[in-house]
Design a protein around this motif. Structure first.
Motif, PDB file in Angstrom:
ATOM      1  N   ARG A   1      37.681  39.129  36.540  1.00 35.63           N
ATOM      2  CA  ARG A   1      37.635  39.555  37.818  1.00 35.63           C
ATOM      3  C   ARG A   1      37.005  41.032  37.985  1.00 35.63           C
ATOM      4  O   ARG A   1      37.005  41.753  37.108  1.00 35.63           O
ATOM      5  N   TRP A   2      36.361  41.324  39.196  1.00 37.10           N
ATOM      6  CA  TRP A   2      36.041  42.437  39.419  1.00 37.10           C
ATOM      7  C   TRP A   2      36.820  43.225  40.423  1.00 37.10           C
ATOM      8  O   TRP A   2      36.976  42.950  41.465  1.00 37.10           O
TER       9      TRP A   2
ATOM     10  N   ARG B   1      34.679  36.432  39.012  1.00 31.88           N
ATOM     11  CA  ARG B   1      33.495  36.476  38.614  1.00 31.88           C
ATOM     12  C   ARG B   1      33.192  35.041  37.749  1.00 31.88           C
ATOM     13  O   ARG B   1      34.041  34.431  37.376  1.00 31.88           O
TER      14      ARG B   1
ATOM     15  N   ASP C   1      32.595  34.298  34.878  1.00 32.79           N
ATOM     16  CA  ASP C   1      33.133  33.996  33.617  1.00 32.79           C
ATOM     17  C   ASP C   1      34.499  33.889  33.421  1.00 32.79           C
ATOM     18  O   ASP C   1      35.081  33.954  32.530  1.00 32.79           O
TER      19      ASP C   1
END
Length: 128
Positions: A40-41, A35, A37
């Motif tokens: 992680r997803w 991601r 920022d």
């Protein structure tokens, strides 16, 4: 139709959590995407149906304090199986810590185990 799709589980480290859930517990890694920022997803799933877990790395002291104790020491997660003996044996061989011996209750075969962080789970084969 309405259903719960994801449940967030706060973890210390993405990679160690992925290893634990996929190798020790037999989940499947559904998604691992970076991601913007820097987080992680990360989504894992135990089977083809039901809710997935979103493994979210803790940020800050407040979230880090919840890792492993998201339900105040109660069983907060329920992993259903169609073959209790098979999954119990496989999980033991993979180093999963069970907090009790398997029990046979009117609702099914069950044993409480803890995940890598200490969250309590039921491994449960519902009665037919």
């Amino acid at each position: 139709m309405r259903r719960i799709a994801l449940v967030t589980l706060v973890v210390d480290d993405y990679d160690e959590a992925i290893r634990h859930y996929t190798e020790a517990l037999g989940f499947r890694l559904v998604e691992d995407a970076p991601r913007p920022d820097g987080s992680r997803w990360v989504v894992v799933r135990p089977g083809d149906e039901g809710a997935c877990l979103l493994l979210a790395r803790a940020k800050g002291d407040r979230q880090r304090a919840r890792v492993g104790d998201q339900t105040g020491g109660r069983v907060g997660f329920f992993l259903h199986t169609d073959d209790f003996a098979r999954d119990h044996a496989r999980m033991l061989a993979a180093g999963v810590t069970f907090l009790e011996e398997p029990r046979h209750e009117p609702y099914g075969s069950v044993a409480v185990f803890q995940d890598l962080y200490g969250n309590r789970w039921d491994l449960l084969q519902p009665a037919d």
